[in-house]
Design a protein around this motif. Structure first.
Motif, PDB file in Angstrom:
ATOM      1  N   CYS A 151       1.639  -0.105   1.995  1.00 23.58           N
ATOM      2  CA  CYS A 151       1.215   1.102   1.301  1.00 23.58           C
ATOM      3  C   CYS A 151       0.813   2.169   2.319  1.00 23.58           C
ATOM      4  CB  CYS A 151       0.031   0.791   0.387  1.00 23.58           C
ATOM      5  SG  CYS A 151      -0.484   2.204  -0.581  1.00 23.58           S
ATOM      6  N   TYR A 153      -0.809   4.962   1.327  1.00 21.91           N
ATOM      7  CA  TYR A 153      -1.952   5.688   0.791  1.00 21.91           C
ATOM      8  C   TYR A 153      -3.207   5.244   1.554  1.00 21.91           C
ATOM      9  CZ  TYR A 153       0.842   7.205  -3.275  1.00 21.91           C
ATOM     10  OH  TYR A 153       1.770   7.774  -4.095  1.00 21.91           O
ATOM     11  N   SER A 154      -4.293   5.966   1.320  1.00 23.82           N
ATOM     12  CA  SER A 154      -5.514   5.583   2.055  1.00 23.82           C
ATOM     13  C   SER A 154      -6.717   5.602   1.116  1.00 23.82           C
ATOM     14  CB  SER A 154      -5.729   6.494   3.249  1.00 23.82           C
ATOM     15  OG  SER A 154      -5.514   7.830   2.832  1.00 23.82           O
ATOM     16  N   CYS A 155      -6.606   4.877   0.005  1.00 23.84           N
ATOM     17  CA  CYS A 155      -7.733   4.789  -0.927  1.00 23.84           C
ATOM     18  C   CYS A 155      -8.919   4.208  -0.156  1.00 23.84           C
ATOM     19  CB  CYS A 155      -7.364   3.908  -2.106  1.00 23.84           C
ATOM     20  SG  CYS A 155      -5.902   4.516  -2.976  1.00 23.84           S
ATOM     21  N   CYS A 158      -9.819   0.342  -0.236  1.00 22.74           N
ATOM     22  CA  CYS A 158      -8.736  -0.655  -0.211  1.00 22.74           C
ATOM     23  C   CYS A 158      -8.383  -1.117   1.195  1.00 22.74           C
ATOM     24  CB  CYS A 158      -7.504  -0.057  -0.871  1.00 22.74           C
ATOM     25  SG  CYS A 158      -6.148  -1.230  -0.959  1.00 22.74           S
ATOM     26  N   ILE A 160      -5.728  -3.217   1.634  1.00 25.00           N
ATOM     27  CA  ILE A 160      -4.344  -3.715   1.604  1.00 25.00           C
ATOM     28  C   ILE A 160      -3.442  -3.099   2.690  1.00 25.00           C
ATOM     29  CG2 ILE A 160      -2.238  -3.843   0.190  1.00 25.00           C
ATOM     30  CD1 ILE A 160      -4.013  -4.414  -2.196  1.00 25.00           C
ATOM     31  N   PRO A 161      -3.533  -1.780   2.933  1.00 19.06           N
ATOM     32  CA  PRO A 161      -2.671  -1.239   3.988  1.00 19.06           C
ATOM     33  C   PRO A 161      -2.919  -1.921   5.347  1.00 19.06           C
ATOM     34  CG  PRO A 161      -3.525   0.541   2.655  1.00 19.06           C
ATOM     35  CD  PRO A 161      -4.250  -0.708   2.219  1.00 19.06           C
ATOM     36  N   VAL A 195       3.362  -3.669  -3.568  1.00 24.63           N
ATOM     37  CA  VAL A 195       1.979  -3.230  -3.341  1.00 24.63           C
ATOM     38  C   VAL A 195       1.803  -1.861  -3.996  1.00 24.63           C
ATOM     39  CG1 VAL A 195       0.348  -2.464  -1.591  1.00 24.63           C
ATOM     40  CG2 VAL A 195       1.679  -4.530  -1.211  1.00 24.63           C
ATOM     41  N   ASN A 196       2.775  -0.989  -3.785  1.00 18.95           N
ATOM     42  CA  ASN A 196       2.786   0.338  -4.414  1.00 18.95           C
ATOM     43  C   ASN A 196       4.220   0.530  -4.933  1.00 18.95           C
ATOM     44  OD1 ASN A 196       2.582   3.001  -5.128  1.00 18.95           O
ATOM     45  ND2 ASN A 196       1.548   3.646  -3.259  1.00 18.95           N
ATOM     46  N   ARG A 272      -7.895   8.941  -4.456  1.00 19.45           N
ATOM     47  CA  ARG A 272      -6.732   8.680  -5.294  1.00 19.45           C
ATOM     48  C   ARG A 272      -5.910   9.962  -5.340  1.00 19.45           C
ATOM     49  NH1 ARG A 272      -5.232   3.931  -6.157  1.00 19.45           N
ATOM     50  NH2 ARG A 272      -4.688   4.216  -8.343  1.00 19.45           N
TER      51      ARG A 272
HETATM   52  S1  SF4 Z   1      -5.357   0.863  -3.892  1.00 20.52           S
HETATM   53 FE1  SF4 Z   1      -3.147   0.698  -4.045  1.00 20.52          FE
HETATM   54  S2  SF4 Z   1      -2.421   2.778  -3.601  1.00 20.52           S
HETATM   55 FE2  SF4 Z   1      -4.524   2.681  -2.844  1.00 20.52          FE
HETATM   56  S3  SF4 Z   1      -4.327   2.071  -0.663  1.00 20.52           S
HETATM   57 FE3  SF4 Z   1      -4.628   0.201  -1.876  1.00 20.52          FE
HETATM   58  S4  SF4 Z   1      -2.555  -0.542  -2.245  1.00 20.52           S
HETATM   59 FE4  SF4 Z   1      -2.379   1.624  -1.640  1.00 20.52          FE
END
Ligand code: SF4
Length: 439
Positions: A151, A153-155, A158, A160-161, A195-196, A272
């Motif tokens: 991903c 994005y940089s929420c 999160c 996950i990235p 993931v996205n 977001r």
């Molecule tokens: S919440 Fe979803 S969109 Fe936001 S950084 Fe994590 S994986 Fe990416």
């Protein structure tokens, strides 16, 4: 022949990847066995999103040692990428492999001989830049097919990235090939997973294809009755996708769209990429084209800075939305993210209380959605799971239907009319012989 067993923690993506790693082992002559079947090797696929990832991992390692004390224990997955050293120190762990290494596991560990020190192979996450095609083969009815990973994005909540790297995708041609393979095996439903997922189409950092293009091509795959999209960011759920799904006989009228908060203040703090108005607009567009479409929502409560007023704004916003169920998560701090350093920490008690309030709202929403479907006709795809003589299946729009167990029905679709909700909250149905039209 060496025996290997697997254990998966976490999301659908992890399940699809465990399945693929399992097939790699089988191709190399290993025998895939159950966890309790004294395997020579264990592969534990971990998750970083679940709370207490560390505790859960330790527990599975202990279990593994109990069933097969001499087995070689390997840890892969998001948690392995984030904390390789910490995991290698768990007693009993023989090897830890990061995101860039997990699909090369058989080549890297080769003989699976225990060494004095645990072996750690975890490159920087920037090295995890290739896409590995994966799909699960858990049951006969449904398969999770990974189409996208990572991903960009940089929420701010999160991790996950950091665990999965940049956004990258399979090609449409490859996904269609996998869907055809899956169809040949007799599976009727594919859940597109990533993931996205809506960010599908990036290869080597360049956008070469789109998620809409993927949906259009998959719709032509013969042999798959149903496609679902596991989860899609609201800003990526474009009108063209919604319109296409509303016309398609293969893409089901069911979307899962993360909202996370109904307060624009909190959405901005979360970084977001949309405001609540966009979310409301997506729901309205879906419902105007598919009045009986199921819409699931992810929400996080207790994010730093969320006052009681902000929470109530979220509560009232969701209450007013025509959605069908919620997945509620009390906010939980993750290392190396920005949110834990933000002011306005919410107490655990308040996080849990807010989560409980939204879970009650979810039950109400679900009940209301189910009630709206009573007396309507659908097609149900029945599953293999049988409990107390009852089997279950799903309608196109994700209503769970209970029926008396009949082995002939497993992995079959039946036309039904929904008759009412039973004590367990499942829908009951009677069979019809009328061809069901698109809802
Ligand atoms: S919440 Fe979803 S969109 Fe936001 S950084 Fe994590 S994986 Fe990416």
């Amino acid at each position: 022949m060496k025996k290997v067993a697997f254990y998966t923690l976490g999301c659908k993506l992890n399940y699809s990847e465990t399945s693929t790693i399992g097939r790699i082992f089988q191709e190399r002559g290993f025998e895939k066995v159950e966890f309790t079947d004294t395997p020579d090797i264990y592969v534990i696929n971990t998750c970083s999103v679940t709370d207490n990832a560390d505790k859960k991992c330790r527990k599975i390692v202990k279990e593994a040692q109990k069933y097969s004390p001499n087995a070689f224990i390997t840890i892969v997955g998001c948690y392995a990428q984030l904390k390789p050293k910490e995991i290698s120190e768990i007693p009993g762990v023989d090897a830890v492999l990061g995101a860039a290494e997990k699909f090369q596991l058989v080549d890297i560990l080769e003989t699976f001989e225990k060494k004095e020190q645990p072996q750690v192979y975890a490159s920087a996450i920037s090295e995890a830049n290739t896409f590995h095609n994966s799909y699960s083969f858990g049951d006969r009815t449904r398969t999770f097919l990974k189409v996208q990973d990572g991903c960009d994005y940089s929420c701010t909540f999160c991790t996950i990235p950091l665990a999965r790297g940049n956004s990258r995708s399979d090609s449409i041609a490859n996904v269609v090939r996998s869907a055809n393979e899956i169809a040949e095996s007799g599976v009727k439903e594919i859940v597109l997973t990533g993931v996205n997922t809506g960010d599908f189409g990036l290869q080597d950092g360049e956008r070469v294809e789109t998620f809409y293009g993927l949906v259009q091509e998959l719709d032509k795959v013969e042999g798959i009755d149903r496609f679902r999209i596991s989860s899609i960011e609201p800003n990526l759920l474009k009108d063209e996708i919604i319109e296409f799904v509303s016309q398609s006989n293969r893409f089901m009228p069911h979307f899962h769209v993360p909202l996370q908060s109904g307060s624009n203040k909190i959405l901005k703090l979360m970084r977001r990429r949309y405001l609540r108005e966009l979310y409301a607009d997506r729901v309205a567009t879906i419902k105007s084209l598919m009045p009986h479409c199921c819409i699931g929502v992810d929400v996080i409560v207790g994010f730093p800075g969320e006052t009681e007023e902000d929470f109530l704004e979220t509560y009232n916003f969701i209450n007013g939305l025509d959605v069908s169920y919620l997945h509620v998560f009390p906010y939980s701090e993750r290392e190396n993210t920005m949110a834990p350093d933000m002011p306005g920490k919410v107490s655990i008690k308040d996080r849990n209380r807010r989560a409980d309030m939204l879970r009650i709202l979810s039950e109400k929403k679900k009940r209301f959605f189910y009630e709206q479907n009573i007396c309507r006709e659908f097609t149900v795809l029945f599953e293999d799971d049988v409990k107390d003589g009852v089997m279950e299946g799903w309608t196109e729009n994700y209503v769970r239907v209970a029926a008396k167990y009949d082995p002939v029905l497993v992995n079959e679709t039946k036309h039904v009319r929904l008759t009412g909700i039973n004590e367990q909250g499942l829908m009951e149905a009677e069979e019809t012989y009328i061809e069901v039209l698109k809802h």
